[in-house]
Design a protein around this motif. Sequence first.
Motif, PDB file in Angstrom:
ATOM      1  N   HIS A 191       0.863  -1.183   0.000  1.00  0.00           N
ATOM      2  CA  HIS A 191       0.000   0.000   0.000  1.00  0.00           C
ATOM      3  C   HIS A 191       0.890   1.220   0.000  1.00  0.00           C
ATOM      4  O   HIS A 191       1.814   1.306   0.806  1.00  0.00           O
ATOM      5  N   GLU A 251      -7.611   3.224  -3.726  1.00  0.00           N
ATOM      6  CA  GLU A 251      -8.516   3.183  -2.585  1.00  0.00           C
ATOM      7  C   GLU A 251      -8.169   4.337  -1.661  1.00  0.00           C
ATOM      8  O   GLU A 251      -7.520   5.289  -2.072  1.00  0.00           O
ATOM      9  N   GLU A 269      -2.932   0.327  -4.038  1.00  0.00           N
ATOM     10  CA  GLU A 269      -2.545  -1.017  -3.604  1.00  0.00           C
ATOM     11  C   GLU A 269      -1.986  -1.771  -4.793  1.00  0.00           C
ATOM     12  O   GLU A 269      -2.613  -1.845  -5.852  1.00  0.00           O
ATOM     13  N   HIS A 273      -4.597  -0.979  -7.809  1.00  0.00           N
ATOM     14  CA  HIS A 273      -5.887  -0.293  -7.720  1.00  0.00           C
ATOM     15  C   HIS A 273      -5.871   0.874  -6.747  1.00  0.00           C
ATOM     16  O   HIS A 273      -4.953   1.030  -5.955  1.00  0.00           O
TER      17      HIS A 273
HETATM   18 MN    MN Z   1      -6.044  -2.355   0.491  1.00  0.00          MN
END
Ligand code: MN
Length: 499
Positions: A21, A137, A172, A135
Motif C-alpha cells: 500500500h 482506494e 494497492e 488499484h
Molecule cells: Mn487495500
Amino acid sequence: MALNFDQALEKYEPTLGLEVHVELNTHSKMFCGCATEFGAEPNTQTCPVCLGLPGALPAVNGKAIESTILIGLALNCSIAPYSRFARKNYFYPDMPKNFQTSQYDEPICINGYLDVEIDTEEGKKTFRVEIERVHMEEDTGKSLHVGGSTGRIHGAEYSLLDYNRAGIPLVEIVTKMIPGTDKYAPQVARAYVTELRDILRSLGVSDVKMEQGSLRCDANVSLSPRGSGILGTRSETKNVNSLRSVERAIFGEIERQATRLESGERIIQETRHFLEESGLTRAGRSKEQAEDYRYFPEPDLVPVTPSAEWVEELRATLPEKPSTRRKRLQEAWAVPDKEMTSLINAELLDVVEETVNLGADPSKARSWWLGEISRLANEKDVSATSLVTASQVAEIIALISSGELTDKLARQVVEGVVNGEGTPREVIDARGLKVVSDDSALMAAIESAIAAQPDTAERVRGGNIPAAGALIGAVMKATGGQADAAKVRELLLKHLGQA
Ligand code: MN
Ligand code: ZN
C-alpha cells in the motif's frame, strides 16, 4: 522440534505474495478537497465527505488517477479503459463510513511485472515478479490507545481517533503468486519492495517513507512439501514497515510454518503482526474471505475512463527506470559490482551522483561518501547525507585536486563541517589547515631534517633514492602533515642532487 531456515527449505518450497500500500502525495484527499499534510493537529483535516456524514457526495481526485496510471505503466501493466470503485464493507472504528471505497473486480491497472535482481553465491540472479493488479482506494484514520503500557488497545483506558488520514489516496499493488524463489525468498521480497520504492520515488508520486507508513508491505507466505506441487495455506504478515523487516518477516514465517507442519499442525489462514524486536510474527485476526466484505459497486462515483491518448501522453513522461539508471551510472563511473552494491545499500547513489555532477571525480566522490563520511555517520548513528552536503564534498575534493588540501587535512575539514564549524572554507581558515606549499618554509624543514639525519642524506646523495623516505617523513611530521608530500620529495631530491 523447531526447524531452522535451512532445514525448512530442505523439506518445503515457499511461495510468496506481496501486497504493497502506498500513500500518494497529492495535496488533497482521494474523494474530497481536505488537505493531506502529515503531522497536523488531530481532526483538523476533515469534512463531511471523509467523515462519511449522511448525504455527503465524493468526487475522485484526478491527480490520484494520473499517479496510479503512471505507477501501472512503470510496472508494465495494461491500463483499463473502464474501471469502477467498489465499497468494501467492514467495521473498524478508524473508518468513519464503515466501508472503504476501493476497487474490486474492475481495477484500473492489471497484468504487469517487475524484474528484480539479487546477489547470490552464484552471482547476480533476476526474478520476474508478476503484478496482478494496481488499484485505487483510501486510507483509514488512526486510533491512539491511551493508558496501557503497550500502546495497543488491550489494557488501554480509552482510545482517541484522528480522522486526518481517513480518505488519503492509497494505491494497492498486488503481485501474483511468486513461485520458485526457494532459499532466496526473503531476499527477493526485499529486492521487490526496494525496487518498487525506487520506482515510486522516481515517479514522484509518493514520499515512500516506510517508517512514516506511506509505504507498507503485507507479506503472504505459504509452504508446500518439496516436489508435491500442493500449495499450502498462507499467512499474511501485515504492515511491515522497513525493508529489513520484510526480509526478516519472511525468513521467520518460513521457519514458523515449517516447524508447525513438522509437528503435524495446520497453518491457519490469518493475518499476523511482525514483531520488530524478535523478528517473529504474532497471530492477528483470522482472515476474511472476499465474500465477507460484501463488495458492491460504489453508486456515488462515476466509472474511471481514461482515454488511450491520455495514457500514451503519460507513458511518454515516464522517467528512466531506476535499474537502468543504476546500470548507466555503474558503467559511466566504472564501479565494481561489490562497491555498487555498497553504494545502493547505503542509499548513497543519489548523493554521489550529485557530487559528481558538481564536478567531482566519481571514484573520489564514492570513496569520500562510503569511507570517511559514512564512518562519521555510523559513529553518530545518523545518515551520511544529514552530515554534509554534496556541494561541500565536491568543494573539498576540488581543494584536494588543486593541491590546497592533502587527504589528511581534508579529513579534518570534513570533521569540522560535520561538527558545525561552518563551510569547508571557514573550517580551513579557522583551523589553519592550509597545505604548506611555500618553498622557503619547506626548505627550512628539509634542511633541519637533513641536519638531524646526516647519514641518511649521504646515502641519498650516493644514489639510494628509497632512503629519502625517512627524510620526507621527518618533514611531514615537522609540518604537522600540512605539507604536500610530492612537493617535499621533489625539493628534497633536487637539494641532494638527485633530480
Ligand atoms: Mn487495500
Ligand atoms: Zn474531507
